[in-house]
Design an enzyme around this catalytic site. Structure first.
Site, short mmCIF file in Angstrom:
data_model
loop_
_atom_site.label_atom_id
_atom_site.label_comp_id
_atom_site.label_asym_id
_atom_site.label_seq_id
_atom_site.Cartn_x
_atom_site.Cartn_y
_atom_site.Cartn_z
N ASP A 129 -5.68 -31.71 -19.37
CA ASP A 129 -4.96 -30.60 -18.66
C ASP A 129 -4.44 -31.04 -17.29
O ASP A 129 -3.61 -30.44 -16.80
CB ASP A 129 -5.58 -29.40 -18.98
CG ASP A 129 -5.59 -28.84 -20.09
OD1 ASP A 129 -5.39 -29.33 -20.93
OD2 ASP A 129 -6.62 -27.70 -20.26
N MET A 171 -0.56 -28.22 -25.49
CA MET A 171 -1.95 -27.74 -24.83
C MET A 171 -1.64 -27.76 -23.34
O MET A 171 -0.72 -28.41 -22.66
CB MET A 171 -2.78 -28.83 -25.21
CG MET A 171 -3.60 -28.57 -26.70
SD MET A 171 -5.09 -29.55 -26.72
CE MET A 171 -5.84 -28.72 -28.30
O1 F6P Z 1 -9.24 -28.35 -21.91
C1 F6P Z 1 -8.52 -29.25 -22.88
C2 F6P Z 1 -8.04 -28.34 -24.11
O2 F6P Z 1 -7.48 -29.55 -24.89
C3 F6P Z 1 -7.09 -27.34 -23.57
O3 F6P Z 1 -5.76 -28.00 -23.54
C4 F6P Z 1 -7.14 -26.29 -24.74
O4 F6P Z 1 -6.85 -25.16 -24.55
C5 F6P Z 1 -8.61 -26.37 -25.07
O5 F6P Z 1 -9.15 -27.73 -24.46
C6 F6P Z 1 -8.82 -26.53 -26.69
O6 F6P Z 1 -10.24 -26.48 -27.03
P1 F6P Z 1 -11.05 -26.54 -28.17
O7 F6P Z 1 -10.48 -27.68 -28.75
O8 F6P Z 1 -12.44 -26.22 -27.97
O9 F6P Z 1 -10.54 -25.42 -28.97
#
Ligand code: F6P
Length: 343
Positions: A129, A171
């Site tokens: 991010d 994302m």
């Molecule tokens: O923080 C990195 C990230 O890829 C974000 O962009 C996204 O909202 C989140 O993690 C998703 O996480 P998970 O795979 O735990 O749902």
């Protein structure tokens, strides 16, 4: 100089370049005759004293590998019964002299607290991010932008052939860095990010104008955390251990709304975890390697309470608290630059 046993953990969402950091720490420590142990599944490994020895043989081939050989989790010790005390006790029992925590805002937030409470810690900034303060960029971001940009290139040709509008959900929980950079690189016609809420009707008007002028297709890049006004409210979603909403769905919702208001065939594509998986770019391998070597050197020097950061062309130590005090979001200048290319 005093450091005998370095622990390392990777926490939060995985990210291309994690193995580059682990390899660099282990190889730099070996040059200083220092032992490294890995903790499995982020803070879970510290709480459960779940560790494995790491030597140069184990890390020799991992540089191009995506993911993390240590595994990861979103475990938050402060949400577990006596979690912070148990973490401190495990640190002692495992015979660690310093712990290197590789993570984003959540993992480093826990590291900052434990560091305040006296645990010798060093942070390494990780997140696709790119929303951590104090460092010009986090590792993983470059790979993610490249993947999303490649996807946009591919979507242009099919959208054009079928005269469709394609909404691409990208994302980035609270910050629109990936969407903005990939949107710029992949020439999206509309870029929607959390920092700049936009009314759906203005998006619809932009797309209509584009179809009138030609070409009769459009690519909309939307960040999973984008806030849209003038549409239907989103449904409540589950929370993770750090209290973050599990995002996803804005692309589909937006596509339905655009299709309904324009009459143009509109579909959505969610890039999801494709943006986090697989081999890191050369940039992220090198940045992860530089972060890992510097973090290990700080550990060997007995300098803790710090996070390694990229400032210009140099890797420098900064107070770990600086990185987690607030989120780094997209600034006005960059957004205005991107807006030059909106339809
Ligand atoms: O923080 C990195 C990230 O890829 C974000 O962009 C996204 O909202 C989140 O993690 C998703 O996480 P998970 O795979 O735990 O749902």
């Amino acid at each position: 100089m005093g450091t005998k046993r370095i622990g390392i953990l990777t926490g939060g969402g995985d990210c291309p370049g994690l193995n580059a950091v682990i390899r660099a720490v282990v190889m730099r420590a070996a040059a200083g005759d220092t032992e490294v142990v890995g903790l499995r599944r982020g803070w879970r490994g510290l709480l459960d004293r779940d560790s494995l020895p790491l030597d140069t043989e184990r890390v020799r081939t991992i540089l191009p590998l995506g993911g993390t050989i240590l595994g990861t989790s979103r475990t938050n010790p402060s949400r577990e019964k006596d979690g912070m005390e148990r973490s401190r006790a495990s640190f002692k029992d495992l015979g660690l002299s310093v712990l290197i925590a590789v993570g984003g805002e959540d993992t480093l937030g826990v590291a900052a607290r434990l560091s305040d409470e006296g645990m010798p810690l060093i942070g390494v900034p990780k997140t696709i991010d790119n929303d951590l303060q104090g460092t010009d960029v986090t590792f993983g971001f470059d790979t993610s932008v490249q993947i999303a940009s490649d996807a946009l290139d591919r979507l242009h040709t099919t959208a054009c052939s079928h005269e469709r509008t394609l909404v691409v959900e990208i994302m980035g929980r609270h910050a629109g860095w990936i969407t903005l950079m990939a949107g710029l690189s992949g020439s999206a016609d509309v870029i929607l990010i959390p920092e700049y809420p936009v009314d759906i009707e203005s998006v619809v008007q932009r797309i209509k104008r584009r179809y009138e002028r030609g070409p009769r297709y459009a690519i909309v890049a939307v960040s999973e955390g984008a806030k849209l006004t003038g549409g239907e409210a989103k449904k409540a979603k589950a929370l993770d251990a750090f209290g973050h909403v599990r995002l996803g769905g804005v692309g589909e919702q937006l596509a339905a709304e655009i299709g309904r208001r324009t009459g143009f065939e509109t579909r959505s594509v969610t890039l999801g975890h494709l943006q986090r998986g697989g081999t890191p770019t050369a940039f992220d391998r090198i940045l992860g390697t530089r972060f890992g070597v510097r973090a290990c050197e700080l550990a060997l020097e007995g300098r803790t309470g710090l996070m390694v950061a990229l400032r210009g062309t140099k890797i420098v130590p900064i107070p770990i608290q600086e990185a987690v005090a607030s989120l780094k979001t997209v600034d006005d200048d960059l957004y205005k630059l991107a807006a030059t290319f909106f339809s």
